[in-house]
Each structure stands twice: as C-alpha cells, then as structure tokens.
Design a protein around this motif. Structure first.
Motif, PDB file in Angstrom:
ATOM      1  N   PRO A 108       0.884  -1.105   0.162  1.00  0.00           N
ATOM      2  CA  PRO A 108       0.010   0.058  -0.111  1.00  0.00           C
ATOM      3  C   PRO A 108       0.767   1.386   0.054  1.00  0.00           C
ATOM      4  O   PRO A 108       1.682   1.292   0.935  1.00  0.00           O
ATOM      5  N   GLY A 109       0.651   2.253  -1.005  1.00  0.00           N
ATOM      6  CA  GLY A 109       1.363   3.492  -1.012  1.00  0.00           C
ATOM      7  C   GLY A 109       0.922   4.472  -0.036  1.00  0.00           C
ATOM      8  O   GLY A 109      -0.132   4.353   0.474  1.00  0.00           O
ATOM      9  N   PRO A 110       1.758   5.525   0.244  1.00  0.00           N
ATOM     10  CA  PRO A 110       1.622   6.561   1.181  1.00  0.00           C
ATOM     11  C   PRO A 110       0.419   7.283   0.624  1.00  0.00           C
ATOM     12  O   PRO A 110      -0.022   7.612  -0.803  1.00  0.00           O
ATOM     13  N   GLY A 111      -0.451   8.079   1.427  1.00  0.00           N
ATOM     14  CA  GLY A 111      -1.615   9.046   1.155  1.00  0.00           C
ATOM     15  C   GLY A 111      -1.269  10.427   0.468  1.00  0.00           C
ATOM     16  O   GLY A 111      -0.113  10.677   0.562  1.00  0.00           O
ATOM     17  N   MET A 112      -2.042  11.040  -0.019  1.00  0.00           N
ATOM     18  CA  MET A 112      -1.758  12.388  -0.587  1.00  0.00           C
ATOM     19  C   MET A 112      -1.643  13.272   0.499  1.00  0.00           C
ATOM     20  O   MET A 112      -2.122  13.421   1.539  1.00  0.00           O
ATOM     21  N   PRO A 113      -0.587  14.251   0.417  1.00  0.00           N
ATOM     22  CA  PRO A 113      -0.237  15.259   1.584  1.00  0.00           C
ATOM     23  C   PRO A 113      -1.670  15.829   1.650  1.00  0.00           C
ATOM     24  O   PRO A 113      -2.265  16.651   0.425  1.00  0.00           O
ATOM     25  N   ARG A 114      -1.656  16.381   2.878  1.00  0.00           N
ATOM     26  CA  ARG A 114      -2.975  17.387   3.050  1.00  0.00           C
ATOM     27  C   ARG A 114      -2.764  18.804   2.374  1.00  0.00           C
ATOM     28  O   ARG A 114      -3.771  19.655   2.110  1.00  0.00           O
ATOM     29  N   TRP A 115      -1.352  19.323   2.172  1.00  0.00           N
ATOM     30  CA  TRP A 115      -0.938  20.959   1.772  1.00  0.00           C
ATOM     31  C   TRP A 115      -1.248  20.846   0.101  1.00  0.00           C
ATOM     32  O   TRP A 115      -1.203  22.009  -0.412  1.00  0.00           O
ATOM     33  N   LEU A 116      -1.228  19.557  -0.575  1.00  0.00           N
ATOM     34  CA  LEU A 116      -1.133  19.648  -2.038  1.00  0.00           C
ATOM     35  C   LEU A 116      -2.325  20.137  -2.378  1.00  0.00           C
ATOM     36  O   LEU A 116      -2.306  20.981  -3.599  1.00  0.00           O
ATOM     37  N   PRO A 117      -3.580  19.838  -2.155  1.00  0.00           N
ATOM     38  CA  PRO A 117      -4.783  20.492  -2.798  1.00  0.00           C
ATOM     39  C   PRO A 117      -4.866  22.062  -2.671  1.00  0.00           C
ATOM     40  O   PRO A 117      -5.219  22.849  -3.655  1.00  0.00           O
ATOM     41  N   ARG A 118      -4.364  22.462  -1.534  1.00  0.00           N
ATOM     42  CA  ARG A 118      -4.226  23.661  -1.178  1.00  0.00           C
ATOM     43  C   ARG A 118      -3.091  24.581  -2.129  1.00  0.00           C
ATOM     44  O   ARG A 118      -3.796  25.589  -2.587  1.00  0.00           O
ATOM     45  N   ALA A 119      -2.368  24.108  -2.133  1.00  0.00           N
ATOM     46  CA  ALA A 119      -1.255  24.595  -3.119  1.00  0.00           C
ATOM     47  C   ALA A 119      -1.600  24.479  -4.498  1.00  0.00           C
ATOM     48  O   ALA A 119      -1.431  25.598  -5.022  1.00  0.00           O
ATOM     49  N   MET A 120      -2.404  23.474  -4.960  1.00  0.00           N
ATOM     50  CA  MET A 120      -2.850  23.538  -6.295  1.00  0.00           C
ATOM     51  C   MET A 120      -3.831  24.816  -6.556  1.00  0.00           C
ATOM     52  O   MET A 120      -3.804  25.557  -7.586  1.00  0.00           O
TER      53      MET A 120
END
Length: 474
Positions: free
Chosen positions: A32-44
């Motif tokens: 199982p891979g690591p999940g999406m960082p929480r700051w990435l959607p906000r940065a996009m």
C-alpha cells in the motif's frame, strides 16, 4: 485450530514473548502506497488562483494602456506648467483660477496659430491647383527638350483621368473617410482627456501631495516631496530647452525662406520650429514638408534647396545643438539624453521620446543624492594622460620621434630628456660618493673625514653640544 478474524483471514497470533509478529504482505504482492499530502490540494488551488489573477491583470493592463499613457502625458504637462501656476498663486490668486488662465493662454496661442496656418495653407493649395497646368507644361517642355520626345498635356491628362490607379485611389479614399473621421474624433477625445487630467494635477497639486504623503512615514514624505520638486525643475528645464531649440530653428529657416523669397516666411518659420521640436519622431518630416510645398509653388528648384537645408540643419541639431542644450538645461550627459530618447521611443513610441529626457533627468537627480562619492586620486590617468612604461622612460613613440629628430638635427631638449639627464647625473654622483666611501672605509685605522664647509655654510653654523663647553672649562 488457527484463529480467524471477522473477514475469514487468519488473525496474527502473538508470540510467546508478547511481541506482535510483522504483518504479512497482501496476497497480490503490491504494498500500500502513502496517501496524498494534505497541503497539496491547497497549493494547487493557490497556484491556479495566482495564474488567474495574473491573466486578469495582464488583460486589464492592455485594455487600459491608452488611458495610462494619457495620464502620464497629463502628469508631465502639469509639471511643466507648475512653476507658472505656483508663481501666480503666490500673489494671492487661487490655484484653480491660475491654472485656468494658463490653459486659456495656451489655448488662445494654439488656436490663433492653427487658424493663421490653416488660412495660409488653404490659399497656397488653391494657388497651387490653379497654377498646376503651367507647372505641367514646364515639365513637359523640359522633358521634350532633353529627351527628344513628343509629349502633350492633353494626352497626359486623359491618361491620368482614365487610369486604374486613379479609380482605385478614389474608391479607397471614399471608403477611408469613415476611418479618418473616427481617428479625428478619437484624437479630440484624447486631447480632452489629457487636458482634464493635467488641469486637475496642476490645480490640486498641493492636495495631491498631501494625499500621497499621508500614507507614508515622515522620512519617506521628505523624499517624495524632494522628488516632486526635482521633477518640476527638470521638466521645466526640458521645456525651456525645447523652446530655445524651436527659436533657433525658426530663425534659421526664416532666414532661408526670406532669402528665397517664399511667401509667409514668418508663419512657416514658426511652424518648423514648433512642430520639429514638440512632435517627436515624425515632427521633423511634418515640419519640412509644408515649406517645401510652398516653395514648390514659387519655383520647383526652391523646394530642393529647402529640402537640402532641412536635412543639413537636422543633422546639426541632432549632433551639435540638442545634446549641448539638453546637457545644460536638464543636466544630463548628451549620450544619456540620446540613449534615453531611443529607449523611450522603443517602449512608448512618440510619447516615450517626448517624456524620456525629463524622466531620466529626474531619476538621475533623485538617485544622485543617495550615491556616495569619494575624492578622486591625483593620478595622470584621471586627467587623460598615459603613464610611461618601464622605469619612467619615454614610450616607444616618443623614442622613435626623438630618434627621428636626432637624424634631422632639429632635436630640442624636452622635459623628459632633461629629467633623464638629471637622473643620470644624480646616479653618477651617487656612484662616485659610494666609491669614495668604499675607499676610505677600506683604509686600516682611518676614520672618514668630515666634509669641509663651503662658503654658503660657515663652520660655526651647526649648533654645538653644550656639554662640550662645560667639559672643556672643567
């Protein structure tokens, strides 16, 4: 029997020591891979918002570029009339009334000049149209006499009237009347906008300065006020230099037109002076076209003389007169003035060429107060003199010239030669003293004798030790 969990898989059993065994990998063999960082959607989202704001600002700037240029022209026009308005306001007159009187005077002068010039131009055009057949006959006779042809004016007129070129020109002119009318109306609206903004800038200058300084700390307020004063001085100096060059140009062209006997010489001289100086880039061509047209109505050869004079005087003005006057009134180097005009033309076209010199002069004077300057060392290279190579002797060119002078027998002792002779004499005397000192020191049991005093230095000129007298008396 193995213990199973609710899903039916074997539950991990604890080891006898109490430690939990490591979890087994899944059946398909993919970890199982690591999940999406929480700051990435906000940065996009933030990046997309910045791109949208930049695109909106760029679109708004391109839409308002015409208005911004008009405001810039109005600001420099207000700076140019600021000294006159301030002087009238110092006598107790309201700034609004003073600004109105200044604009009224400028409007009267411009309207009178345009009216006089228009009447003169209309009369000359009518005269030129009436005399056009005579001009055409003279040209046809000259061509027939020099090239042995048999041309007639009637044939030329019929061929010109029935030509496709004239028909297409009339059609294009008819379709372009609406475009010309639109451009004229746009130009009048632009002049009205510039006049309105410049009136407000000049009339409400103190209020505008107070509003600008109210949002700045006290230290910044002094700098803004000083920059404003420098801009007024430099813009006034630029207008003064342009007016002086217009006067010189008008006088020079008036002398030429009066010598050739061309009518309306004073009005044409004023036209050339004003248009060539206050309309950048194309002002020179507009200024020279009208005198050439009027001179052509008198004599076609006079038009050629006027063209030659306009070209020659333009070169003299660009490379001799304008750099010197601009350097004295605006206080910038001629090369800087020439480069600023080129840069302003490349950035803003004709408007940039008109306001580039006062803008650069203001920036240079404002930044000059923050540049720390030091005393220049007293070096010959600072004054443009090259230093000699080697041990101070003359350079190769100087030695070659000295050799040539010796061969010609006309060599004169120069400062370098006399210095070299003096140095060689001092060197010889020093070597002789050294040799004498060596001989005296080489003699066994002998002491170096004191030099005998000369006539200019008596024996008792040197002070004696007071201890010698006391020891002798004792």
């Amino acid at each position: 029997m193995a213990v199973t969990d609710e899903t039916g898989h074997d539950a991990p059993q604890a080891s006898p020591t109490g430690a939990t065994p490591p979890a087994r990998p899944p059946a398909d063999g993919v970890a199982p891979g690591p999940g999406m960082p929480r700051w990435l959607p906000r940065a996009m989202v933030l990046a997309l918002a910045l791109v949208a704001v930049f695109q909106l600002g760029s679109w708004a700037f391109h839409q308002l570029i015409g208005l911004l240029i008009n405001i810039l022209i109005a600001f420099f026009l207000a700076l140019a009339i600021e000294p006159a308005v301030s002087r009238m306001a110092a006598f107790g007159m309201r700034r609004g009334l003073a600004t109105f009187l200044v604009f009224l005077g400028l409007l009267i002068v411009c309207a009178g000049f345009i009216t006089l010039l228009g009447s003169m131009l209309a009369g000359q055009i009518i005269k030129m149209i009436e005399d056009f057949p005579d001009y055409l006959d003279s040209v046809i006779n000259w061509v027939n006499g020099h090239f042995h042809t048999d041309l007639r004016r009637v044939d030329i007129q019929e061929g010109l009237l029935h030509s496709d070129w004239l028909r297409k020109y009339v059609q294009n002119s008819a379709t372009g009347v609406l475009d010309v009318s639109t451009q004229v109306l746009g130009g009048l609206f632009q002049l009205l906008t510039i006049g309105l903004f410049s009136f407000y800038f000049a009339a409400d200058g103190p209020r505008l300065r107070r509003a600008l300084c109210s949002v700045l700390p006290p230290a910044r307020q002094a700098e803004v006020l000083r920059a404003w004063e420098i801009a007024v001085d430099k813009t006034g100096g630029y207008i003064y230099s342009r007016g002086l060059m217009a006067l010189v140009s008008g006088v020079a062209h008036y002398i030429l037109l009066q010598a050739l006997g061309i009518p309306y010489a004073p009005v044409l001289a004023v036209w050339v002076g004003l248009v060539s100086q206050f309309i950048p880039t194309i002002g020179t061509y507009l200024a020279g076209a009208l005198p050439m047209l009027i001179a052509f109505t008198v004599n076609p050869w006079y038009a050629l003389w006027v063209l030659i004079f306009v070209v020659v005087y333009q070169q003299f003005e660009n490379y001799m007169l304008q750099p010197k006057l601009t350097a004295k009134t605006v206080d910038i180097h001629p090369a800087v003035a020439f480069g600023s005009v080129i840069a302003g033309t490349a950035l803003l076209g004709a408007v940039g060429a008109l306001i580039s010199i006062p803008a650069v002069a203001t920036l240079q004077a404002f930044l000059g107060a923050y540049v720390k300057r030091y005393a220049v060392t007293d070096d010959p290279r600072v004054h443009g003199h090259r230093t000699t190579r080697g041990s101070g002797g003359p350079g190769p060119l100087a030695r070659a010239r000295q050799l040539w002078d010796r061969r010609q027998g006309t060599e004169e002792p120069t400062a370098a030669d006399s210095a070299g002779t003096r140095d060689s004499a001092e060197t010889d005397s020093a070597s002789a003293n050294n040799s004498v000192g060596t001989t005296d020191s080489g003699t066994a049991g002998s002491r170096p004798t004191d030099p005998e005093p000369t006539d200019s230095a008596p024996k008792d000129s040197e002070p004696k030790d007071p201890g010698e007298g006391s020891s002798g008396s004792s």
